[in-house]
Design a protein around this motif. Structure first.
Motif, short mmCIF file in Angstrom:
data_model
loop_
_atom_site.label_atom_id
_atom_site.label_comp_id
_atom_site.label_asym_id
_atom_site.label_seq_id
_atom_site.Cartn_x
_atom_site.Cartn_y
_atom_site.Cartn_z
N PHE A 52 0.74 -1.17 -0.03
CA PHE A 52 0.10 -0.06 0.03
C PHE A 52 0.92 1.32 0.00
O PHE A 52 1.72 1.30 0.80
N ILE A 53 0.58 2.28 -0.82
CA ILE A 53 0.99 3.56 -1.11
C ILE A 53 0.20 4.51 -0.60
O ILE A 53 -0.70 4.76 -1.29
N ASN A 54 0.57 5.18 0.35
CA ASN A 54 -0.52 6.43 0.60
C ASN A 54 -0.21 7.44 -0.25
O ASN A 54 0.79 8.33 -0.20
N MET A 55 -1.21 7.92 -0.94
CA MET A 55 -1.25 8.95 -2.08
C MET A 55 -2.51 9.84 -1.87
O MET A 55 -3.61 9.29 -2.13
N SER A 56 -2.22 10.94 -1.38
CA SER A 56 -3.44 11.88 -1.10
C SER A 56 -3.55 12.95 -2.26
O SER A 56 -2.56 13.68 -2.51
N PHE A 57 -4.67 13.06 -2.78
CA PHE A 57 -4.87 14.28 -3.79
C PHE A 57 -6.42 14.63 -3.71
O PHE A 57 -7.39 13.82 -3.32
N SER A 58 -6.74 15.86 -4.20
CA SER A 58 -8.08 16.46 -3.96
C SER A 58 -8.87 15.51 -5.09
O SER A 58 -8.42 15.53 -6.29
N ARG A 59 -9.99 14.75 -4.62
CA ARG A 59 -10.73 14.37 -5.82
C ARG A 59 -11.42 15.16 -6.63
O ARG A 59 -11.87 14.60 -7.81
N SER A 60 -11.85 16.28 -6.08
CA SER A 60 -12.74 17.20 -6.99
C SER A 60 -12.15 18.88 -7.07
O SER A 60 -12.71 19.72 -7.57
N PHE A 64 -5.69 25.41 -10.54
CA PHE A 64 -4.54 25.05 -11.49
C PHE A 64 -3.18 24.63 -10.95
O PHE A 64 -2.58 23.70 -11.00
N LEU A 65 -2.70 25.48 -9.97
CA LEU A 65 -1.45 25.11 -9.38
C LEU A 65 -1.51 23.62 -8.39
O LEU A 65 -0.52 23.20 -8.35
N GLN A 66 -2.55 23.57 -7.83
CA GLN A 66 -2.82 22.28 -7.17
C GLN A 66 -2.62 21.19 -7.94
O GLN A 66 -2.29 20.25 -7.68
N GLU A 67 -3.41 21.31 -9.01
CA GLU A 67 -3.57 20.16 -9.80
C GLU A 67 -2.23 19.87 -10.68
O GLU A 67 -2.04 18.71 -10.94
N SER A 68 -1.59 20.90 -10.92
CA SER A 68 -0.23 20.58 -11.41
C SER A 68 0.79 20.02 -10.32
O SER A 68 1.38 18.78 -10.86
N LYS A 69 0.57 20.21 -9.27
CA LYS A 69 1.48 19.31 -8.26
C LYS A 69 0.69 17.89 -8.24
O LYS A 69 1.57 17.10 -7.93
N THR A 70 -0.42 17.71 -8.16
CA THR A 70 -1.01 16.42 -8.49
C THR A 70 -0.50 15.65 -9.58
O THR A 70 -0.23 14.53 -9.49
N LEU A 71 -0.65 16.11 -10.54
CA LEU A 71 0.12 15.60 -11.87
C LEU A 71 1.64 15.19 -11.80
O LEU A 71 1.86 14.23 -11.96
N VAL A 94 -7.63 8.14 -13.77
CA VAL A 94 -7.73 7.86 -15.24
C VAL A 94 -7.20 9.14 -15.98
O VAL A 94 -6.32 8.71 -17.11
N ILE A 95 -7.55 10.02 -15.75
CA ILE A 95 -7.09 11.51 -16.61
C ILE A 95 -5.54 11.52 -16.47
O ILE A 95 -4.76 11.62 -17.35
N TYR A 96 -5.15 11.93 -15.19
CA TYR A 96 -3.86 12.34 -14.91
C TYR A 96 -2.86 11.13 -15.22
O TYR A 96 -1.53 11.15 -15.49
#
Length: 375
Positions: A52-60, A64-71, A94-96
């Motif tokens: 298991f790898i703990n990977m936390s990101f906003s689901r919704s 832009f800046l936060q989503e770039s960090k998620t990518l 699926v997208i990223y």
């Protein structure tokens, strides 16, 4: 030993929807890793021999800046793990994940599209949806990428939007399946009241407000005779989440009860007489295939995903999306006829055995893994 990485939003969703597939893969000699947010249930995954790898990101999130960090989070993970196959579950992975798997030339990618999500309901056509579509077009345009659709409507929608590439392999699997031995047929208990169950996360897009209005219509005739049970957590991290205050205000002694999340859903279904889900859009709702397996009549909508679970008049009723009066009328039909409830419940069980077997779903997934690995 072939290595598969399964990426999903949160641990509990993986446990309820994909754990059985991962367990079988481990049994067959695959190294299985799961990346998801740990909400306190990761040990249930680790105990099955899964990394298991703990990977936390906003689901919704849409910043832009936060989503770039998620990518970038996806990129660093995939580069470090170096999986042979990546299985993306839920829309953001699926997208990223598809974009990153293309950049890193991952051997094989599997995308499970279980409904197109919040940004594709109510004809939302904003900037967020346009960016999502553009990223999907780029990420899907790669060799050895396979897609699982749960229904024909989502497939046709992605086809119309130009998301699917000529390189993609298309599969149709009806949901995540149901364990027909665990969710075995059971006649409803006679508790003195007819119990009507809403088994889902408390989201506006699940038709929560429509059901509340329907309970108001039925209240004068059936208070004391029926009990509406809301079984699901209030998902505060979701844009469509229903506030706890709304649910608590709806509660009414001897008529409406919100019990929140319950791990033992088998018995929750067995205590019910009728299952209702007035959702706006789904992939194939797990709650309805579980209701079928236990042998319950269903009231749902004619929405994408929901309509596949009900044969009209045979194991329940389908009403138009966001309809309140029609929803109340359909529920009342089942309240008034015990013989219809029993007949439709038997049909539901037969439908589950023919269409929703978990064993069949597991085998189809593992065949896709094998095909991606051997290409």
């Amino acid at each position: 030993m072939p290595k598969v990485l399964i990426v999903v939003n949160v641990d509990w969703f993986f446990i309820s929807h994909r754990l059985c597939i991962a367990e079988k893969a481990v049994e067959l000699g695959w190294q299985v890793l799961v990346a998801a947010e740990d909400t306190g249930r990761s040990n249930e995954i680790i105990n099955k021999g899964i990394t298991f790898i703990n990977m936390s990101f906003s689901r919704s999130g849409t910043n832009f800046l936060q989503e770039s960090k998620t990518l970038m989070l996806f990129y660093k993970l995939y580069k470090k793990v170096k999986p042979d196959i990546i299985h993306h579950v839920t829309l953001k992975p699926v997208i990223y994940g598809s974009v990153v798997s293309k950049l890193l030339k991952v051997k094989g990618t599997l995308n499970a599209i279980s409904g197109l999500g919040y940004n594709f309901t109510s004809n939302r056509q904003g900037l967020v949806q346009k960016v999502m579509i553009r990223l999907m077009k780029y990420g899907f345009n790669q060799n050895n990428l396979s897609i699982i659709f749960q229904n024909q409507d989502d497939y046709q929608e992605t086809l119309k939007l130009g998301i699917i590439s000529k390189f993609n392999t298309i599969n149709f699997i009806k949901g995540s399946g149901v364990n027909l031995y665990e969710f075995n047929y059971s006649k409803p208990f006679n508790n003195g009241k007819i119990e009507i169950l809403l088994p889902t996360r408390m989201l506006w897009d699940k038709g929560v407000s429509e059901l509340r209005e329907a309970t108001k219509i039925l209240k004068d005739k059936y208070r004391g005779k029926v009990l509406f049970v809301l079984a699901g957590l209030a998902d505060n991290d979701n844009k469509a989440g229903v506030p706890e205050d709304y649910l608590k205000d709806w509660e009414e002694k001897d008529y409406v009860k919100w019990i929140g999340y319950n791990k033992d859903m088998v018995n929750i279904y067995k205590q019910s007489d009728i299952v209702v889900l007035p959702s706006y859009r789904e992939g194939i709702p797990k709650s309805l295939i579980e209701a079928c397996a236990v042998g319950r009549p269903i009231v749902t909508t004619n929405a994408i995903g929901c309509k596949e679970c009900v044969d009209e008049g045979k194991n329940g009723y389908k009403v138009p999306v966001k309809s309140i009066l029609e929803l109340a009328i359909a529920i009342e039909k089942l309240i008034l006829s015990e013989s219809d409830r029993l007949r439709m419940g038997n049909y539901s069980r037969n439908k589950a055995e023919k269409e929703f077997s978990q064993e069949m779903v597991i085998n189809k997934h593992l065949n896709i893994y094998k095909e991606l690995y051997e290409k």
